[in-house]
Design an enzyme around this catalytic site. Structure first.
Site, short mmCIF file in Angstrom:
data_model
loop_
_atom_site.label_atom_id
_atom_site.label_comp_id
_atom_site.label_asym_id
_atom_site.label_seq_id
_atom_site.Cartn_x
_atom_site.Cartn_y
_atom_site.Cartn_z
N PHE A 190 0.86 -1.19 0.00
CA PHE A 190 0.00 0.00 0.00
C PHE A 190 0.89 1.24 0.00
O PHE A 190 1.74 1.39 0.87
CB PHE A 190 -0.92 0.04 1.22
CG PHE A 190 -1.91 1.17 1.15
CD1 PHE A 190 -3.09 1.04 0.41
CD2 PHE A 190 -1.66 2.39 1.75
CE1 PHE A 190 -3.98 2.09 0.29
CE2 PHE A 190 -2.55 3.46 1.63
CZ PHE A 190 -3.72 3.29 0.91
N ASP A 193 9.45 2.79 1.64
CA ASP A 193 8.25 3.46 2.18
C ASP A 193 8.22 3.19 3.68
O ASP A 193 7.86 2.11 4.13
CB ASP A 193 7.00 2.90 1.48
CG ASP A 193 5.71 3.57 1.96
OD1 ASP A 193 5.71 4.12 3.08
OD2 ASP A 193 4.71 3.54 1.22
N LYS A 241 2.48 9.69 8.60
CA LYS A 241 1.87 9.09 9.79
C LYS A 241 2.45 9.68 11.09
O LYS A 241 2.16 10.81 11.43
CB LYS A 241 1.96 7.58 9.71
CG LYS A 241 0.94 7.02 8.67
CD LYS A 241 0.49 5.63 9.01
CE LYS A 241 -0.50 5.07 8.00
NZ LYS A 241 -1.87 5.39 8.29
N1 PLP Z 1 2.35 4.21 2.48
C1 PLP Z 1 2.06 3.43 3.53
C2 PLP Z 1 2.97 2.30 3.88
C3 PLP Z 1 0.91 3.66 4.29
O1 PLP Z 1 0.62 2.86 5.33
C4 PLP Z 1 0.05 4.74 3.93
C5 PLP Z 1 -1.19 4.98 4.67
O2 PLP Z 1 -1.72 4.14 5.35
C6 PLP Z 1 0.39 5.54 2.83
C7 PLP Z 1 1.54 5.24 2.13
C8 PLP Z 1 -0.49 6.68 2.42
O3 PLP Z 1 -0.39 7.70 3.35
P1 PLP Z 1 -1.48 8.89 3.37
O4 PLP Z 1 -2.78 8.28 3.73
O5 PLP Z 1 -0.96 9.84 4.42
O6 PLP Z 1 -1.48 9.50 2.01
#
Ligand code: PLP
Length: 417
Positions: free
Chosen positions: A159, A244, A273
Site C-alpha cells: 500500500f 516506504d 503518519k
Molecule cells: N504508504 C504506507 C505504507 C501507508 O501505510 C500509507 C497509509 O496508510 C500511505 C503510504 C499513504 O499515506 P497517506 O494516507 O498519508 O497518504
C-alpha cells in the site's frame, strides 16, 4: 461537551454505560447527510484524547490501541507536542517555501542525521511523500542519461497511497478498480520473492519501492535479509532503492527507521503518519546525488513543512531518537506479542497468527475481522483491520503495560463473545 477529568482506567466493563447514542447519533446523522461516504466509519464520534485514551461525544472512554492510525506515536495530546504547537501558534503559522523557516530547517537537520540521508523535502501526507519518491526515481534516471528507465518495481499486497501514481504503485487490484486507465510504469511482484524481483528487472526499471513491513497489507514483514538483497540488486543494476517508511518509520518498530534493522542505506525514503504525531506532514529524504535531480521548479508543495506541523515533528524526532524510547518500543512490542501469543494458545481455532515488530502488530483470525472490531469497540477497545482477517494494533509508544494487558483482556472477551 464531554469533559475529561482524569486518566482513570477504563470503567469496569459492567459499569460501562450502555451505548447511549444521543450525541453520537446526532453527529452521525449529520455526517451521513454531508460527508462523502468513502470510508467505512465506525459509529462513534471521537471528541477528546489523552495518551492512549479517547472519549466519544457521549463521554464514553476507549483504549486506543490503534494510536490514531499509527499516527500518534507519542500519544494523543502529548504535552510536549502541545506545548511546541502552542508556542508556535502565536508566532507564525505558514510562509511560502520561497522563504526559509526555522522549524523546517531544524526538522530537516534532525531527520537527515537520524536517517543518514542528507536531503529532506516536506509535503503533507504519505501519498505525496511517495509521489516525491516516484518523481525522484524517474528524474534521477533521466539525469543519468537513462531516459528509458522509468518503471518502478513494487510488491503485491503493498500500500503506497491514493493518488493516481501511488495507487498504481499499490499492489492491490481492489484499489485500482474503476480508476483505469492507470499511469504506466509500475510492475508488481510477490513480496519477499527475490527471484521474482530479479526476473522483473529490465532496461525500463528505474527503482524498487518497498515497505519493510506491509502495514495495510496485513502487518507482514519481509523475510530477514530481503532489504539487504534488494540493496545489492539495485547496486548491481544502477536502480534506486526506495523505502516506504510511512507506517514503519519514526520509531514504530524499535529503530527510528525500519530499514536500520538490516543495516542498509536506501537511496530515498518516505515518511508521514507518526512524523507529526497527528499533525499532517510528510517527508521524502534522499541521498545527495539523488537530491541534485530535484532542482528549482521540478517539485514543490504549498503547505509542505508548514511551521505548526514542523514544530510538532521536531518533538517527535527528538523523542524517538532517544535510545530509551526505542528500547521501550521494542520491549513493549515483545511484551504485547507475548501476551497475544498466550491468547492464541487459549484460542487456537480463532487466532491463526500473531506477528509484528515493535509496536506494529497484526493478529490474523480464521474469521472476518470486522465483527470482532465492532465488539471490541463496544467493550471500549479501538483497533482496525489490515486486510479482511487481520486485526491491526499500532499503539502509542507511551502506552503502558497495563493498557496492553487490558487490550488483550478486552480482545479475548470480544473473541469469545
Ligand atoms: N504508504 C504506507 C505504507 C501507508 O501505510 C500509507 C497509509 O496508510 C500511505 C503510504 C499513504 O499515506 P497517506 O494516507 O498519508 O497518504
Amino acid at each position: 461537551m464531554a469533559t475529561v477529568s482524569t486518566l482513570n482506567p477504563l470503567q469496569p466493563e459492567a459499569a460501562r454505560a450502555p451505548a447511549s447514542p444521543a450525541k453520537n447519533a446526532q453527529w452521525i446523522d449529520k455526517a451521513k447527510a454531508h460527508l462523502l461516504q468513502n470510508y467505512k466509519q465506525q459509529p462513534i464520534v471521537l471528541e477528546r484524547g489523552l495518551g492512549s485514551r479517547v472519549w466519544d461525544a457521549d463521554g464514553r472512554e476507549y483504549l486506543d490501541l490503534l494510536g490514531g492510525i499509527a499516527t500518534c506515536g507519542l500519544g494523543h495530546c502529548n504535552p510536549e507536542v502541545v506545548a511546541a504547537v502552542r508556542g508556535q501558534l502565536d508566532k507564525l503559522w505558514h510562509v511560502s517555501n520561497v522563504f526559509y523557516s526555522q522549524p523546517q530547517i531544524d526538522l530537516a537537520a534532525r531527520l537527515t542525521a537520524a536517517a543518514g540521508l542528507p536531503r529532506a523535502f516536506f509535503c503533507n501526507s504519505g501519498g505525496e511523500a511517495n509521489e516525491a519518491l516516484i518523481k525522484l526515481a524517474r528524474k534521477v534516471q533521466k539525469d543519468r542519461g537513462q531516459p528509458g528507465r522509468y518503471e518502478l518495481i513494487t510488491f503485491e499486497n503493498s500500500f503506497h497511497g491514493r493518488t493516481l501514481a501511488t495507487v498504481t504503485a499499490t499492489g492491490q487490484p481492489k484499489y485500482h478498480k474503476g480508476f483505469e486507465p492507470l499511469p504506466e510504469g509500475f510492475t508488481h511482484v510477490p513480496y519477499g520473492d527475490l527471484d521474482a524481483v530479479r526476473r522483473a528487472v529490465s532496461e525500463r526499471t528505474a527503482a524498487i519501492l518497498v515497505e519493510p513491513i506491509q502495514g495495510e497489507g496485513g502487518v507482514r514483514q519481509a523475510p530477514p535479509g530481503f532489504l539487504k538483497a534488494l540493496r545489492a540488486l539495485c547496486d548491481e543494476h544502477g536502480l534506486l532503492l526506495l523505502v516506504d517508511e510511512i507506517q514503519t518509520g519514526m520509531g514504530r518498530t524499535g529503530k527510528v527507521f525500519a530499514y536500520q534493522h538490516e543495516g542498509i542505506l536506501p537511496d530515498a525514503i518516505s515518511l508521514a503518519k507518526s512524523l507529526g504525531n497527528g499533525m499532517p506532514i510528510g517527508a521524502m529524504l534522499c541521498t545527495e546525488e539523488a537530491g541534485q535531480s530535484l532542482t528549482p521548479g521540478t517539485h514543490g508543495s504549498t503547505f509542505g513543512g508548514n511551521l505548526i506541523a514542523a514544530v510538532a515533528a521536531n518533538v517527535v524526532i527528538r523523542k524517538v531518537s532517544e535510545p530509551q524510547m526505542l528500547r521501550d518500543v521494542a520491549q513493549k512490542g515483545e511484551f504485547f506479542l507475548g501476551r497475544l501469543r498466550e491468547l492464541q494458545v487459549r484460542l487456537p481455532t480463532v487466532i491463526k497468527e500473531v506477528r509484528g515488530l515493535g509496536l506494529l502488530v497484526g493478529v490474523e483470525l480464521f474469521q472476518d475481522a470486522a465483527p470482532v472490531i465492532a465488539r471490541c469497540r463496544d467493550f471500549g477497545l479501538l483497533l482496525n483491520a489490515a486486510g479482511d482477517k487481520t486485526l491491526r494494533f499500532a499503539p502509542a509508544y507511551t502506552v503502558s503495560h497495563d493498557d496492553l494487558d487490558q487490550g488483550v483482556r478486552l480482545l479475548e472477551k470480544a473473541l469469545r463473545a
